[in-house]
Each structure stands twice: as structure tokens, then as C-alpha cells.
Scaffold this active site. Structure first.
Site, PDB file in Angstrom:
ATOM      1  N   LYS A 233      -2.281  -4.489   4.848  1.00 29.08           N
ATOM      2  CA  LYS A 233      -3.307  -3.611   4.285  1.00 29.08           C
ATOM      3  C   LYS A 233      -3.379  -2.261   4.988  1.00 29.08           C
ATOM      4  O   LYS A 233      -3.925  -1.302   4.435  1.00 29.08           O
ATOM      5  CB  LYS A 233      -4.676  -4.293   4.358  1.00 29.08           C
ATOM      6  CG  LYS A 233      -4.751  -5.651   3.671  1.00 29.08           C
ATOM      7  CD  LYS A 233      -4.451  -5.562   2.190  1.00 29.08           C
ATOM      8  CE  LYS A 233      -4.628  -6.910   1.511  1.00 29.08           C
ATOM      9  NZ  LYS A 233      -4.312  -6.858   0.071  1.00 29.08           N
TER      10      LYS A 233
ATOM     11  N   LYS B 121      -1.999   2.842   1.412  1.00 28.57           N
ATOM     12  CA  LYS B 121      -0.865   1.952   1.648  1.00 28.57           C
ATOM     13  C   LYS B 121       0.453   2.621   1.256  1.00 28.57           C
ATOM     14  O   LYS B 121       1.516   2.287   1.785  1.00 28.57           O
ATOM     15  CB  LYS B 121      -1.034   0.643   0.867  1.00 28.57           C
ATOM     16  CG  LYS B 121      -2.303  -0.132   1.192  1.00 28.57           C
ATOM     17  CD  LYS B 121      -2.348  -1.446   0.430  1.00 28.57           C
ATOM     18  CE  LYS B 121      -3.690  -2.140   0.519  1.00 28.57           C
ATOM     19  NZ  LYS B 121      -4.696  -1.537  -0.365  1.00 28.57           N
TER      20      LYS B 121
ATOM     21  N   GLU C  82       0.680  -4.497  -7.596  1.00 29.81           N
ATOM     22  CA  GLU C  82       0.623  -4.390  -9.050  1.00 29.81           C
ATOM     23  C   GLU C  82      -0.494  -3.431  -9.466  1.00 29.81           C
ATOM     24  O   GLU C  82      -0.535  -2.985 -10.616  1.00 29.81           O
ATOM     25  CB  GLU C  82       0.406  -5.761  -9.681  1.00 29.81           C
ATOM     26  CG  GLU C  82       1.613  -6.672  -9.600  1.00 29.81           C
ATOM     27  CD  GLU C  82       1.401  -7.968 -10.352  1.00 29.81           C
ATOM     28  OE1 GLU C  82       2.263  -8.306 -11.180  1.00 29.81           O
ATOM     29  OE2 GLU C  82       0.383  -8.639 -10.114  1.00 29.81           O
TER      30      GLU C  82
END
Length: 219
Positions: free
Chosen positions: A14, A74, A165
Site C-alpha cells: 500500500k 501507489k 483493478e
């Protein structure tokens, strides 16, 4: 290599350390993981956009705006980001191209084997095109095979990763002109190295999986 140790070490990272970069030697192995992944009938219906520069990562970050903003850091703080793209279709020109590359690489001992491979590959593609009517989805499935292979492979290199995703695939298709080239964005995977403060690391958050007796049937 103890595969269980690798599986327990990896997690969906993360928080990436923006100051740690993947070495050239490891990046060569990262590219090998992408290129050598298995696919049904060796169809290889994929393309990869790999961003390592600040400019490149900002382009991929265009797919993490608005609702998907939780993934922006990220992308920007990772060492590299891989955008996995799937072919929209697999026409005869592409089938012939794959066959020609296999032939050049010495895959076929004779013409009969070569044409058998070509016929078999087309047969499976036609089942998905005409009977099941899910050819784009079948092509995308091959990309997901690659993603699974990739996540395990980079973990074996002690490289952290997070599959995302949660991206705006339409925005990324437009940014890189993918649809005009016969592709569409599927998933982005950021890779690099975790920070010591990442809350999701397995040191702080133990893995949780369904028990063996629930998911295995041994016969």
C-alpha cells in the site's frame, strides 16, 4: 527457494518508498517474467506499458483520478508501474504472426506439426468467438494468467507489488492510444519496495486465507 516463505512474504503493498529503485539486473528479470508467461495455445494476447520515469508514471496516474484517486500514490511512488493490456481480438493476421515467430524460434519439427498448431489455436479461438461469444474475455483471461505469474515471480525477487483493478481503463486507453492499436487496458501493477510504515505489511497484518479443509478436495 521455499515457495511458502515467498507466498507469506508477499502482500498487496500500500505504501512504496519513492527513493528505492529496481536495479537493471532485476528489471531484466521482471521483463522476462512478463514475456515468458504461459497462455492458452501460446496466444500471448498482451502488451505491457512499463513506466519508470516520473513523466511515465504521471501518464499512468491519469487513470487514478476521481473515484480511483486512492491508487494515485501507489503509481507515483513505485519504482516501476506495469500496465497490462489485452488484445481486443485475434484475427488471422495475428495468428499468422504468432505462428511465424514460433517457426523462427524452431518450435516445429515439420510442416505437419506447424499446421496442426495453427489449426488447433484457431479452433479454440473460434469456439470463443462463435460458440461461447466471449473472445475478448478469453483473451483477457490470458492476461490474468500473466498477472498471477508476475506477482509470484517478483516476490521471488524480493520486489513488492500491488495489482490495481481500481483504474480508469478508458482514460488509459485514450492516453496511450490503445484501442487504435488493437488493445485495451486491463490492470496496472506497481512494483518497488515497501516502506517501514506500510500498515498492510505481513509484519503488522497477518495473512488471512480460507482453511485447507474448506478449499481442497483430495481424491
Amino acid at each position: 527457494m521455499d515457495i511458502k516463505n515467498v507466498l507469506n512474504w508477499r502482500y498487496s503493498t500500500k505504501e512504496f518508498d519513492p527513493n528505492k529503485k529496481i536495479s537493471k539486473e532485476d528489471f531484466d528479470q521482471v521483463k522476462a517474467l512478463l514475456r515468458m508467461s504461459p497462455s492458452s495455445t501460446n496466444l500471448q494476447p498482451w502488451h505491457f506499458i512499463i513506466a519508470s520515469t516520473e513523466e511515465g508514471k504521471k501518464r499512468i496516474a491519469k487513470g487514478t483520478q476521481g473515484f480511483y484517486s486512492f491508487n494515485e500514490s501507489k503509481v507515483l511512488n513505485a519504482s516501476h508501474v506495469v500496465l497490462f493490456c489485452s488484445r481486443i481480438t485475434a484475427d488471422e493476421d495475428y495468428m499468422q504472426h504468432v505462428l511465424a515467430v514460433e517457426d523462427l524460434d524452431g518450435r516445429f519439427p515439420n510442416e505437419k506439426v506447424k499446421q496442426g498448431m495453427h489449426g488447433g489455436r484457431n479452433a479454440f479461438a473460434n469456439i470463443h468467438k462463435y460458440d461461447l461469444k466471449d473472445l475478448p474475455h478469453w483473451l483477457e483471461k490470458q492476461v490474468y494468467l500473466n498477472i498471477g505469474n508476475f506477482l509470484l515471480g517478483v516476490a521471488a525477487l524480493n520486489i513488492d507489488a500491488v495489482p490495481m483493478e481500481g483504474i480508469d481503463v478508458k482514460a488509459l486507453d485514450e492516453e496511450f492510444g490503445l484501442r487504435e492499436k488493437g488493445f485495451t487496458a486491463v490492470t496496472a501493477v506497481s512494483i518497488g519496495y515497501r516502506t517501514t510504515t506500510d500498515f498492510n505489511t505481513t509484519d503488522k497484518t497477518p495473512k488471512s486465507r480460507l482453511p485447507e479443509q474448506e478449499i481442497f478436495t483430495l481424491v
